[in-house]
Design a protein around this motif. Structure first.
Motif, PDB file in Angstrom:
ATOM      1  N   TYR A 153       0.764  -1.281  -0.068  1.00 37.06           N
ATOM      2  CA  TYR A 153      -0.138  -0.079  -0.203  1.00 37.06           C
ATOM      3  C   TYR A 153       0.980   1.141   0.052  1.00 37.06           C
ATOM      4  O   TYR A 153       2.261   1.132   0.339  1.00 37.06           O
ATOM      5  N   PHE A 154       0.241   2.396  -0.394  1.00 37.39           N
ATOM      6  CA  PHE A 154       0.754   3.496  -0.233  1.00 37.39           C
ATOM      7  C   PHE A 154       0.100   4.485   0.904  1.00 37.39           C
ATOM      8  O   PHE A 154      -0.967   4.458   0.869  1.00 37.39           O
ATOM      9  N   GLU A 155       0.861   5.300   1.546  1.00 39.65           N
ATOM     10  CA  GLU A 155       0.386   6.176   2.479  1.00 39.65           C
ATOM     11  C   GLU A 155       0.876   7.342   2.287  1.00 39.65           C
ATOM     12  O   GLU A 155       1.926   7.826   1.946  1.00 39.65           O
ATOM     13  N   VAL A 156      -0.092   8.576   2.581  1.00 37.82           N
ATOM     14  CA  VAL A 156       0.603   9.899   2.571  1.00 37.82           C
ATOM     15  C   VAL A 156       0.301  10.794   3.797  1.00 37.82           C
ATOM     16  O   VAL A 156      -0.809  10.602   4.528  1.00 37.82           O
ATOM     17  N   LEU A 157       1.130  11.574   3.963  1.00 35.64           N
ATOM     18  CA  LEU A 157       1.101  12.555   5.028  1.00 35.64           C
ATOM     19  C   LEU A 157       1.866  13.822   4.799  1.00 35.64           C
ATOM     20  O   LEU A 157       2.856  13.842   4.560  1.00 35.64           O
ATOM     21  N   LYS A 158       0.913  14.820   4.529  1.00 33.98           N
ATOM     22  CA  LYS A 158       1.480  16.386   4.242  1.00 33.98           C
ATOM     23  C   LYS A 158       2.270  16.155   3.042  1.00 33.98           C
ATOM     24  O   LYS A 158       3.610  16.689   3.100  1.00 33.98           O
ATOM     25  N   ARG A 159       1.859  15.472   2.132  1.00 35.80           N
ATOM     26  CA  ARG A 159       2.594  15.486   0.572  1.00 35.80           C
ATOM     27  C   ARG A 159       3.745  14.235   0.494  1.00 35.80           C
ATOM     28  O   ARG A 159       4.442  14.234  -0.409  1.00 35.80           O
ATOM     29  N   VAL A 160       3.928  13.786   1.595  1.00 31.75           N
ATOM     30  CA  VAL A 160       5.155  12.922   1.642  1.00 31.75           C
ATOM     31  C   VAL A 160       4.525  11.444   1.618  1.00 31.75           C
ATOM     32  O   VAL A 160       3.648  11.206   2.333  1.00 31.75           O
ATOM     33  N   LEU A 161       4.960  11.002   0.322  1.00 25.29           N
ATOM     34  CA  LEU A 161       4.253   9.541   0.248  1.00 25.29           C
ATOM     35  C   LEU A 161       5.132   8.547   0.579  1.00 25.29           C
ATOM     36  O   LEU A 161       6.181   8.444   0.457  1.00 25.29           O
ATOM     37  N   LYS A 176       1.448  13.418  -4.925  1.00 23.65           N
ATOM     38  CA  LYS A 176      -0.008  13.585  -4.639  1.00 23.65           C
ATOM     39  C   LYS A 176      -0.573  12.167  -4.849  1.00 23.65           C
ATOM     40  O   LYS A 176      -0.255  11.458  -5.839  1.00 23.65           O
ATOM     41  N   MET A 177      -1.141  11.873  -3.742  1.00 24.02           N
ATOM     42  CA  MET A 177      -1.877  10.466  -3.875  1.00 24.02           C
ATOM     43  C   MET A 177      -2.667  10.387  -4.998  1.00 24.02           C
ATOM     44  O   MET A 177      -2.703   9.223  -5.655  1.00 24.02           O
ATOM     45  N   GLU A 178      -3.440  11.322  -5.645  1.00 22.15           N
ATOM     46  CA  GLU A 178      -4.221  11.402  -6.554  1.00 22.15           C
ATOM     47  C   GLU A 178      -3.609  10.953  -7.839  1.00 22.15           C
ATOM     48  O   GLU A 178      -3.743  10.100  -8.736  1.00 22.15           O
ATOM     49  N   GLN A 179      -2.186  11.425  -7.991  1.00 22.04           N
ATOM     50  CA  GLN A 179      -1.186  11.287  -9.112  1.00 22.04           C
ATOM     51  C   GLN A 179      -0.912   9.569  -9.255  1.00 22.04           C
ATOM     52  O   GLN A 179      -1.109   9.050 -10.029  1.00 22.04           O
ATOM     53  N   VAL A 180      -0.616   9.118  -7.895  1.00 20.50           N
ATOM     54  CA  VAL A 180      -0.408   7.654  -7.918  1.00 20.50           C
ATOM     55  C   VAL A 180      -1.632   6.739  -8.068  1.00 20.50           C
ATOM     56  O   VAL A 180      -1.384   5.792  -8.732  1.00 20.50           O
ATOM     57  N   GLU A 181      -2.517   7.248  -7.558  1.00 15.18           N
ATOM     58  CA  GLU A 181      -3.741   6.553  -7.974  1.00 15.18           C
ATOM     59  C   GLU A 181      -4.179   6.534  -9.441  1.00 15.18           C
ATOM     60  O   GLU A 181      -4.553   5.209  -9.906  1.00 15.18           O
ATOM     61  N   LYS A 182      -3.992   7.546 -10.016  1.00  5.98           N
ATOM     62  CA  LYS A 182      -4.196   7.571 -11.537  1.00  5.98           C
ATOM     63  C   LYS A 182      -3.305   6.909 -12.231  1.00  5.98           C
ATOM     64  O   LYS A 182      -3.639   5.931 -13.202  1.00  5.98           O
ATOM     65  N   SER A 195      -5.946   8.919   3.004  1.00  6.72           N
ATOM     66  CA  SER A 195      -4.495   8.771   3.213  1.00  6.72           C
ATOM     67  C   SER A 195      -4.051   7.334   2.649  1.00  6.72           C
ATOM     68  O   SER A 195      -2.629   6.923   2.732  1.00  6.72           O
ATOM     69  N   PHE A 196      -4.697   6.339   2.392  1.00 11.90           N
ATOM     70  CA  PHE A 196      -4.202   5.074   1.790  1.00 11.90           C
ATOM     71  C   PHE A 196      -4.662   4.595   0.511  1.00 11.90           C
ATOM     72  O   PHE A 196      -5.859   4.545   0.204  1.00 11.90           O
ATOM     73  N   LEU A 197      -4.020   3.931  -0.387  1.00 14.46           N
ATOM     74  CA  LEU A 197      -4.150   3.358  -1.355  1.00 14.46           C
ATOM     75  C   LEU A 197      -3.667   2.157  -1.513  1.00 14.46           C
ATOM     76  O   LEU A 197      -2.495   1.630  -1.247  1.00 14.46           O
TER      77      LEU A 197
END
Length: 245
Positions: A153-161, A176-182, A195-197
């Motif tokens: 999984y990916f985790e994001v906190l204050k732009r740190v993935l 950005k999590m949105e970019q990774v998700e895409k 915060s989680f993908l």
């Protein structure tokens, strides 16, 4: 561009194989970058911060100081996923490198050109396939790559993935999590929380407010993601011919 590395403590062998590889690349219209090193230490130093650059590595087994097998093991520990082809004058070492998963062993000075070409093309095919299976990112100025199937999984906190691997290792980068998700939209990754993908393949079960992973970790489900997450997981199980107990 396919990045190929040659490592042999014999300059004559380096020249021979560099010429052969260049000829084959030209024959099959393959764009390559080719780098030669005369010791395992030199190769390790060069790739220590950029193992992602290596697609195919030809390694002489019998080298002084750090031999080819030990060099390959150290490269694997550094996260190098390159296709490795051992060059050897003896078959005595064949059973020592199963954990390295080499493409092939080639007998120095006695491998026919057509056999060398066959192994080269196989390694090329495997490298190109692996490239499509990698997730690349820049971490503190260094470009890195990790096998997508190894990411839990990916985790994001204050732009740190943070990239979490199934073996417990983590790596960080800004984004950005949105970019990774895409980027991973067609690779079975599921957004369960802002915060989680999560890689669906690592989901063991859904609970009322959490997801339990096969790694033993538990992650929260965001309220707005609950229904879509459960549906996506059910669809994944159905398409995989699996069933929830």
């Amino acid at each position: 561009m396919i990045h190929i590395y040659l490592c042999d403590d014999s300059q004559s062998s380096l020249n021979t194989y560099a010429g052969l590889i260049s000829d084959l690349a030209a024959k099959h219209h393959i764009e390559i970058s080719l780098h030669s090193f005369s010791s395992g230490e030199a190769l390790l130093f060069h790739l220590s911060e950029c193992t992602y650059k290596a697609d195919i590595i030809y390694l002489d087994i019998l080298m002084e100081a750090t031999n080819g097998i030990e060099t390959a093991r150290k490269l694997r520990k550094l996260g190098c996923h390159a296709e490795i082809i051992f060059l050897t004058t003896s078959e005595d070492f064949v059973f020592e490198a199963f954990d390295i998963a080499p493409v092939h062993y080639l007998r120095k000075e006695s491998t026919p050109r057509d056999k060398f070409e066959q192994v080269f093309l196989r390694a090329l095919s495997l490298a190109e396939k692996k490239e499509a299976e990698m997730f690349f990112f820049e971490s503190f100025g260094v470009k890195k790559g990790v096998l997508i199937k190894s990411i839990s999984y990916f985790e994001v906190l204050k732009r740190v993935l943070t990239v979490h691997s199934a073996n417990g290792e983590t790596m960080q980068f800004y984004g950005k999590m949105e970019q990774v998700e895409k980027q991973l939209a067609d690779r079975n990754f599921l957004r369960i929380h802002r915060s989680f993908l999560v890689n669906i393949a690592y989901i063991a079960s859904f609970m009322s407010q959490n997801v339990e992973l096969k790694t033993g970790e538990t992650l929260p489900i965001g309220v707005t993601y609950t229904q879509s997450s459960k549906k996506a997981f059910s669809d994944y199980l159905a398409s995989s011919h699996l069933y929830m107990l």
